[in-house]
Motif scaffolding. Structure first.
Motif, PDB file in Angstrom:
ATOM      1  N   GLU A 383       0.819  -1.213   0.000  1.00  0.00           N
ATOM      2  CA  GLU A 383       0.000   0.000   0.000  1.00  0.00           C
ATOM      3  C   GLU A 383       0.851   1.260   0.000  1.00  0.00           C
ATOM      4  O   GLU A 383       0.420   2.312  -0.469  1.00  0.00           O
ATOM      5  CB  GLU A 383      -0.926  -0.015   1.213  1.00  0.00           C
ATOM      6  CG  GLU A 383      -1.989   1.074   1.204  1.00  0.00           C
ATOM      7  CD  GLU A 383      -2.906   0.966   2.413  1.00  0.00           C
ATOM      8  OE1 GLU A 383      -3.517   1.985   2.779  1.00  0.00           O
ATOM      9  OE2 GLU A 383      -3.015  -0.147   2.987  1.00  0.00           O
ATOM     10  N   PHE A 384       2.085   1.163   0.540  1.00  0.00           N
ATOM     11  CA  PHE A 384       2.977   2.331   0.567  1.00  0.00           C
ATOM     12  C   PHE A 384       3.990   2.211  -0.563  1.00  0.00           C
ATOM     13  O   PHE A 384       4.782   1.279  -0.618  1.00  0.00           O
ATOM     14  CB  PHE A 384       3.711   2.440   1.901  1.00  0.00           C
ATOM     15  CG  PHE A 384       4.608   3.646   1.981  1.00  0.00           C
ATOM     16  CD1 PHE A 384       4.085   4.892   2.304  1.00  0.00           C
ATOM     17  CD2 PHE A 384       5.964   3.549   1.712  1.00  0.00           C
ATOM     18  CE1 PHE A 384       4.901   6.017   2.363  1.00  0.00           C
ATOM     19  CE2 PHE A 384       6.793   4.660   1.767  1.00  0.00           C
ATOM     20  CZ  PHE A 384       6.254   5.902   2.091  1.00  0.00           C
ATOM     21  N   ASP A 385       3.949   3.195  -1.479  1.00  0.00           N
ATOM     22  CA  ASP A 385       4.883   3.235  -2.599  1.00  0.00           C
ATOM     23  C   ASP A 385       5.731   4.500  -2.469  1.00  0.00           C
ATOM     24  O   ASP A 385       5.220   5.605  -2.673  1.00  0.00           O
ATOM     25  CB  ASP A 385       4.115   3.243  -3.925  1.00  0.00           C
ATOM     26  CG  ASP A 385       5.040   3.295  -5.134  1.00  0.00           C
ATOM     27  OD1 ASP A 385       6.274   3.318  -4.943  1.00  0.00           O
ATOM     28  OD2 ASP A 385       4.512   3.325  -6.274  1.00  0.00           O
ATOM     29  N   PRO A 386       7.012   4.368  -2.131  1.00  0.00           N
ATOM     30  CA  PRO A 386       7.849   5.557  -1.927  1.00  0.00           C
ATOM     31  C   PRO A 386       8.016   6.413  -3.183  1.00  0.00           C
ATOM     32  O   PRO A 386       8.349   7.595  -3.076  1.00  0.00           O
ATOM     33  CB  PRO A 386       9.191   4.968  -1.491  1.00  0.00           C
ATOM     34  CG  PRO A 386       9.177   3.555  -1.947  1.00  0.00           C
ATOM     35  CD  PRO A 386       7.750   3.129  -1.884  1.00  0.00           C
ATOM     36  N   ALA A 387       7.753   5.844  -4.347  1.00  0.00           N
ATOM     37  CA  ALA A 387       7.904   6.608  -5.587  1.00  0.00           C
ATOM     38  C   ALA A 387       6.611   7.320  -5.989  1.00  0.00           C
ATOM     39  O   ALA A 387       6.606   8.125  -6.931  1.00  0.00           O
ATOM     40  CB  ALA A 387       8.339   5.674  -6.723  1.00  0.00           C
TER      41      ALA A 387
END
Length: 402
Positions: A383-387
């Motif tokens: 769920e967390f996409d750093p990009a």
């Protein structure tokens, strides 16, 4: 109201002697009540009794005008005398600028708008420095139900006090708010019906300029904000913003554009000098960010300042003035133009903590994987996409930061 301010300033002339407590003398007050038509009653008679006016402080209408002239920078007190401010003389000849100055000055007038007495202290007056900007931001969105404005004032003020009689205190706070709205109507800043309040065009323009908007043809800064030490991807945002805003307003804009939650202290560093919100929470030598404009901090293209958010995690941002453009017709500033990279979670531990957070999320076998997923409030690590830069969400946050 500006005509009364002009008449009061002209009456001050070369200077007027004040009482030992810094107030207008009673003889001057009597003359001014008639000259300015303040609506105050000298020596009021109630029934068969006459109550002699003993001090100018008993004349709220006159006091409001006198304090308004001080807050607008038209007059000042020097060694027991009330004197005109020479630099303000051009304002008296420019009705538009005088109106803007008097409207802006309202935010500094809590004691005059909500005078204290021995039996009642106004909750709205006590927290006016918080309530006033919140009211302006709410009114900036268009017509607002008066009930909503009363509720907003109550929600801001009430948490600071122990409520012995909440129902009565809420009612009195509402009455104080109504008194403020009446002042705004009298000065031509507000159109008021029984149900709604709407800023007049002149007031709307003044408010929007204070919030970072600009008129067509005025200068606009294109700035790039980059989170220091961020990599793969570099986290940055590009904004179009008025150079006339103060840097405390810049903080609100940066928090919204980057994605921070605005739960921590912050600092700006301009040419080695620290600027911030004057707070008892720290023992640092800082200057008041509310008194410095972005134009003063970034004078020409290519210059840069530093912004630090959360002095514990120490998220440091470089703010570079890329280009000076011109405000366009029909565009409301500030504008978020572009950006990259997700905002790190609050309280993750700075850049080092964020790198560890990403490492743990990427490794389902890591001992801390499930713990970090739960801590971040995620359904899964994917769920967390750093990009991913949630551009539209950031634009909505920027709009709500008005």
């Amino acid at each position: 109201m500006q005509e009364k301010l002009r008449a009061f300033t002209e009456w001050v002339g070369g200077g007027r002697k004040l009482t030992q407590t810094g107030k207008l003398t009673l003889s001057d007050a009597r003359a001014l009540v008639a000259l300015l038509e303040t609506g105050d009653e000298i020596d009021p008679k109630i029934g068969d009794r006459v109550f002699r006016t003993k001090s100018s402080t008993e004349l709220p209408g006159l006091n409001l005008i006198a304090e308004w002239a001080k807050a607008a920078g038209l007059v000042r007190v020097v060694k027991g005398r009330l004197l005109p401010v020479k630099k303000a003389a051009p304002l008296l000849k420019d009705s538009k600028r005088l109106w803007e100055a008097s409207f802006t000055a309202l935010g500094k007038m809590s004691e005059a708008l909500f005078p204290k007495n021995y039996w009642y202290t106004s909750l709205v007056g006590e927290k006016f420095t918080l309530i006033w900007p919140a009211l302006l931001r709410r009114l900036n969105s268009g017509p607002v139900p008066v009930a909503d404005l009363r509720e907003l004032a109550w929600e801001i003020a009430s948490p600071y006090y122990e409520m012995h009689d909440p129902q009565s205190q809420r009612r009195m706070a509402g009455q104080d708010l109504d008194r403020l709205l009446t002042v705004l109507v009298r000065m031509g800043a507000l159109e008021l019906t029984e149900e709604t309040a709407t800023l007049t065009p002149a007031a709307m323009n003044t408010v929007r300029r204070s919030l970072g908007e600009a008129a067509p043809g005025e200068p606009i800064y294109q700035i790039r904000v980059t989170l220091q030490e961020s990599a793969d991807p570099v986290i940055w945002r590009r904004l179009l913003i008025s150079p006339e805003i103060t840097i405390d307003r810049l903080h609100d804009i940066l928090v919204a554009a980057m994605g921070w939650e605005n739960r921590h202290l912050h600092l700006f560093t301009v040419s080695g000098v620290l600027y911030g919100e004057l707070s008892p929470e720290w023992d640092l030598d800082v200057l008041d960010e509310k008194k410095t404009s972005l134009a003063e901090a970034l004078a020409q293209a290519g210059t840069a300042i530093e912004y630090e958010y959360d002095l514990g995690d120490s998220w440091r941002h470089d703010i570079v003035l890329e280009e000076i453009l011109t405000a366009e017709e029909g565009v409301r500033y500030p504008v978020l133009v572009d950006g990259a990279g997700a905002c790190p979670p609050e309280d993750v531990g700075g850049i080092g903590g964020y790198e560890h957070f990403r490492l743990v999320l990427a490794d389902p076998e890591h001992d801390e994987h499930d713990e970090y997923v739960h801590w971040a409030g995620l359904e899964s690590a994917q769920e967390f996409d750093p990009a991913r830069f949630a551009f539209e969400a950031a634009r909505r946050a920027l709009a709500s930061a008005e």
